[in-house]
Design a protein around this motif. Structure first.
Motif, PDB file in Angstrom:
ATOM      1  N   ARG A 168       9.677  -1.995  20.730  1.00  0.00           N
ATOM      2  CA  ARG A 168       8.913  -1.461  19.605  1.00  0.00           C
ATOM      3  C   ARG A 168       9.289  -2.153  18.306  1.00  0.00           C
ATOM      4  O   ARG A 168       8.520  -2.173  17.361  1.00  0.00           O
ATOM      5  N   GLY A 198       9.190   9.601  13.821  1.00  0.00           N
ATOM      6  CA  GLY A 198       8.919   8.812  15.011  1.00  0.00           C
ATOM      7  C   GLY A 198       7.805   7.800  14.840  1.00  0.00           C
ATOM      8  O   GLY A 198       7.633   6.932  15.676  1.00  0.00           O
ATOM      9  N   ALA A 199       7.044   7.881  13.748  1.00  0.00           N
ATOM     10  CA  ALA A 199       5.946   6.923  13.562  1.00  0.00           C
ATOM     11  C   ALA A 199       6.328   5.924  12.485  1.00  0.00           C
ATOM     12  O   ALA A 199       6.936   6.287  11.484  1.00  0.00           O
ATOM     13  N   TYR A 200       5.947   4.667  12.709  1.00  0.00           N
ATOM     14  CA  TYR A 200       6.177   3.668  11.673  1.00  0.00           C
ATOM     15  C   TYR A 200       5.290   3.973  10.469  1.00  0.00           C
ATOM     16  O   TYR A 200       4.157   4.419  10.615  1.00  0.00           O
ATOM     17  N   VAL A 201       5.832   3.683   9.288  1.00  0.00           N
ATOM     18  CA  VAL A 201       5.206   4.148   8.051  1.00  0.00           C
ATOM     19  C   VAL A 201       4.477   3.011   7.355  1.00  0.00           C
ATOM     20  O   VAL A 201       4.872   1.860   7.430  1.00  0.00           O
ATOM     21  N   ARG A 202       3.430   3.369   6.658  1.00  0.00           N
ATOM     22  CA  ARG A 202       2.676   2.405   5.882  1.00  0.00           C
ATOM     23  C   ARG A 202       3.482   2.069   4.620  1.00  0.00           C
ATOM     24  O   ARG A 202       3.924   2.980   3.918  1.00  0.00           O
ATOM     25  N   PRO A 203       3.646   0.762   4.291  1.00  0.00           N
ATOM     26  CA  PRO A 203       4.483   0.433   3.129  1.00  0.00           C
ATOM     27  C   PRO A 203       3.979   1.064   1.833  1.00  0.00           C
ATOM     28  O   PRO A 203       4.768   1.441   0.983  1.00  0.00           O
ATOM     29  N   HIS A 261       3.537   3.626  20.294  1.00  0.00           N
ATOM     30  CA  HIS A 261       4.035   3.208  18.978  1.00  0.00           C
ATOM     31  C   HIS A 261       2.955   2.513  18.164  1.00  0.00           C
ATOM     32  O   HIS A 261       2.899   2.609  16.949  1.00  0.00           O
ATOM     33  N   THR A 288       0.654   5.303  16.853  1.00  0.00           N
ATOM     34  CA  THR A 288       1.143   6.154  15.765  1.00  0.00           C
ATOM     35  C   THR A 288       1.483   5.349  14.513  1.00  0.00           C
ATOM     36  O   THR A 288       1.693   5.926  13.455  1.00  0.00           O
ATOM     37  N   HIS A 289       1.565   4.034  14.622  1.00  0.00           N
ATOM     38  CA  HIS A 289       1.978   3.220  13.472  1.00  0.00           C
ATOM     39  C   HIS A 289       0.998   3.427  12.312  1.00  0.00           C
ATOM     40  O   HIS A 289      -0.175   3.143  12.425  1.00  0.00           O
ATOM     41  N   GLU A 290       1.532   3.886  11.198  1.00  0.00           N
ATOM     42  CA  GLU A 290       0.637   4.242  10.083  1.00  0.00           C
ATOM     43  C   GLU A 290       0.016   3.034   9.410  1.00  0.00           C
ATOM     44  O   GLU A 290      -0.961   3.159   8.682  1.00  0.00           O
ATOM     45  N   ASP A 291       0.612   1.859   9.605  1.00  0.00           N
ATOM     46  CA  ASP A 291       0.072   0.681   8.942  1.00  0.00           C
ATOM     47  C   ASP A 291      -0.898  -0.087   9.847  1.00  0.00           C
ATOM     48  O   ASP A 291      -1.201  -1.239   9.597  1.00  0.00           O
ATOM     49  N   ASP A 324      -4.747   0.062  11.193  1.00  0.00           N
ATOM     50  CA  ASP A 324      -5.953   0.762  10.726  1.00  0.00           C
ATOM     51  C   ASP A 324      -6.965   1.057  11.830  1.00  0.00           C
ATOM     52  O   ASP A 324      -7.857   1.869  11.640  1.00  0.00           O
ATOM     53  N   ARG A 361       6.858  -3.709  15.533  1.00  0.00           N
ATOM     54  CA  ARG A 361       6.938  -3.489  14.088  1.00  0.00           C
ATOM     55  C   ARG A 361       6.850  -4.805  13.338  1.00  0.00           C
ATOM     56  O   ARG A 361       6.107  -4.930  12.356  1.00  0.00           O
TER      57      ARG A 361
END
Lengths: 315, 283
Positions: free
Chosen positions: B46, A304-309, B220, B223-226, B228, B50
């Motif tokens: 969302r 469910g979370a967008y991922v770091r490239p 979103h 939680t977005h890992e990219d 910071d 992105r």
């Protein structure tokens, strides 16, 4: 030159007969093709379908590195990634093959050992194809001798565009013979063929000459795989299968970087030739950066979370 | 002669230096403070978010590679652009916030001054936030602030322009790129100001502004890992949930305080990392 007669393909003994047969095709409706793929591109895939389509796309990737700067180390990391694209998730399938230059085939075979991942090699003076036939055949023999399971050859676009279709045909036949048991993929380099009609003709010539796969591009020219071109080639493969009973695979290569693009191709395959082509045996993506995007989207669907490239290794 | 037709503006997103509609095709109606129709505004999805993060990630490299002096010039130029369109901004703030014209004028003036203030900080933050450390050896040892990277900003819901400027200019001035969610009910001043970055020589994607439903998009972003860092100023109704979500990918989080003072460097401090370098003393 001999193509035995089957259901509705006449026996072909010489270049004139080949030309007559290939010229007899109806022209490709360019506007129709483009609007059809535009429409198919808007299909939305629901979550569970998307998940399985992503896994399917991963299993169809020919993970490719074709740079002058390729080293054995780079091929090692590519092969490692090909076997296990996402080390943190064992459910992710291996890719179909790695694709390298002939001199790195032996190394790739060594690294892959008994893995299910095939080793494909480009050959025949890739990417331009500008060499004498002897040199091209030696190139193929080299790759096959080093253990390549699949050979990606380029057609002689100069001969094709000049109308010497028999030469193109004979060359594919000769390369096919040199391949022995290796699978032959024939790169049409559609970006240089100018028209859809030419793509359709070149597809047929390659299939009549015994190609196991027809492939769009080398990835080395300005225009690479596009959806309309893939549609034309898939329709040619479908017609060929209907008339000869032989299924030929299609590989799209170059410029496919996102999951979204890859899924559009899968939709076009399903809607054009049907689900029997939706296996790594009959459809492939030639790509490098696509794999990471597929892995990112896969994890996004799961967590469910967008991922770091940079979660996934570069190649 | 027939009466001239109004040329109505539909407010688009600002992503990667361009002004796209939402990928979803959605838009929503924004009302003035006294309940009249003001404009149709793109309602981001969302997927737009992105795309904005991808744009911000690549823009951040270019932005940070520019010299601090140059970043200051570009931010000052943004203030120049805003100054030239003051009347328009005043009108938007007045309609959105329902304040008197004189109050709107003061608010816009403060917002523009704030951009200039942060423009000044571009080549001073290093000296103030960094420093030389004493070490027992023949070395220089410096601690230098470097940008966190991509910062998600949930802009304040009430203060449509000043609050927005404060939240986005601070991370940008220290070299970050920003993906901001404008105030949900009062988005137009932020969009107009963000449009001006296109003529202020920012690399496309340094400031991306999304309009739409905060409660839909903010999780979103969190939680977005990219991403910071996260400024949750405008996410009060979502409570601590956003900070919890942000913790999943170890983001720096800026939360407003009740007694926040003006001219604070807290946002600058929040959105930088410290890089420490050693260097031999010469000879």
């Amino acid at each position: 030159m001999l193509v035995p007669a089957v259901i509705s393909v006449p026996a072909i003994h010489n270049e004139d007969e080949l030309r007559r047969f290939v010229r007899s095709f109806s022209g490709v409706d360019a506007v129709g093709v483009e609007s059809r793929v535009a429409k198919l591109g808007t299909r939305s895939l629901k979550k569970s379908t998307k998940m399985s389509a992503i896994d399917m796309a991963i299993s169809m990737v020919d993970l490719t590195t074709l740079e002058g700067s390729d080293t054995e180390g780079r091929v090692t990391s590519l092969c490692t990634k090909a076997r296990r694209p996402d080390p943190s998730d064992l459910a992710v399938p291996s890719v179909a093959a790695v694709c390298v230059y002939p001199d790195l085939v032996a190394h790739a075979r060594h690294v892959l050992g008994d893995a299910t991942v095939a080793v494909a090699s480009v050959a025949t003076a890739f990417p331009s194809g500008r060499a004498s036939r002897n040199v091209k055949l030696l190139d193929v023999a080299d790759a096959v001798g080093a253990g390549a399971h699949e050979v990606d050859m380029v057609i002689d676009r100069g001969a094709f565009l000049a109308g010497r279709w028999g030469q193109v045909f004979d060359e594919i036949v000769a390369v096919k013979a040199a391949c022995g048991g290796a699978h032959l993929k024939v790169i049409l380099e559609t970006g240089e063929l100018v028209t859809y009609d030419n793509v359709k003709r070149a597809s047929w010539i390659a299939m009549l000459a015994g190609a196991d796969f027809i492939k769009t591009s080398t990835g080395k020219v300005g225009v690479n795989a596009t959806l309309p071109v893939a549609l034309v080639m898939l329709e040619a493969a479908r017609d060929f299968a209907e008339q000869t009973g032989q299924m030929v695979g299609v590989k799209v290569a170059g410029g496919i970087r996102t999951t979204k693009d890859a899924l559009k191709y899968l939709v076009v395959v399903n809607e054009t030739v049907g689900a029997s082509w939706l296996t790594p045996e009959y459809f492939r993506f030639g790509a490098s950066s696509l794999l990471n995007d597929l892995l990112m989207q896969r994890r996004k669907q799961r967590t469910g979370a967008y991922v770091r490239p940079d979660e996934f290794s570069g190649d | 002669m027939s009466e001239r037709l109004d040329v109505k503006k539909t407010y688009k997103l600002v992503v990667n230096g361009a002004f796209p509609r939402s990928e979803s095709g959605r838009s929503y109606e924004v009302m003035t403070a006294d309940g009249k129709f003001l404009a149709n505004v793109a309602q981001a999805s969302r997927k737009d978010l992105r795309e904005a993060v991808v744009a911000a990630r690549s823009a951040q490299v270019k932005w940070w590679n520019a010299t601090a002096y140059n970043r200051g010039q570009v931010m000052y130029r943004w203030a120049e652009m805003a100054e030239g369109r003051r009347a328009e901004l005043v009108e938007h703030v007045q309609l959105a916030e329902g304040v008197k014209k004189s109050e709107a004028q003061r608010s816009v003036a403060r917002a523009i001054d704030r951009i200039v203030w942060y423009a000044g900080w571009t080549d001073k933050a290093t000296q103030v936030l960094g420093g030389a450390n004493p070490v027992a050896g023949p070395f220089f040892n410096f601690s230098l602030p470097i940008p966190s990277g991509v910062i998600g900003v949930i802009a304040p819901q009430e203060s449509s322009l000043e609050g927005f400027v404060e939240a986005v200019a601070a991370p940008i001035c220290v070299g970050n790129a920003v993906v901001a969610l404008a105030s949900e009910r009062r988005p137009t001043p932020a969009v107009v100001l963000a449009e001006m970055t296109a003529t202020a020589d920012f690399p496309g994607g340094v400031l991306n502004v999304l309009t739409g439903c905060t409660s839909e998009l903010a999780p979103h972003l969190a939680t977005h890992e990219d991403v910071d860092g996260l400024d949750v100023s405008g996410g009060a109704e979502l409570g601590d949930e956003l900070a919890l979500l942000a913790a999943g990918s170890i983001k720096r989080v800026y939360r407003p305080r009740v007694n926040d003072v003006g001219n604070s460097l807290r946002r600058l401090r929040t959105f930088v990392e410290t890089s420490t370098v050693w260097h031999t003393i010469g000879q």
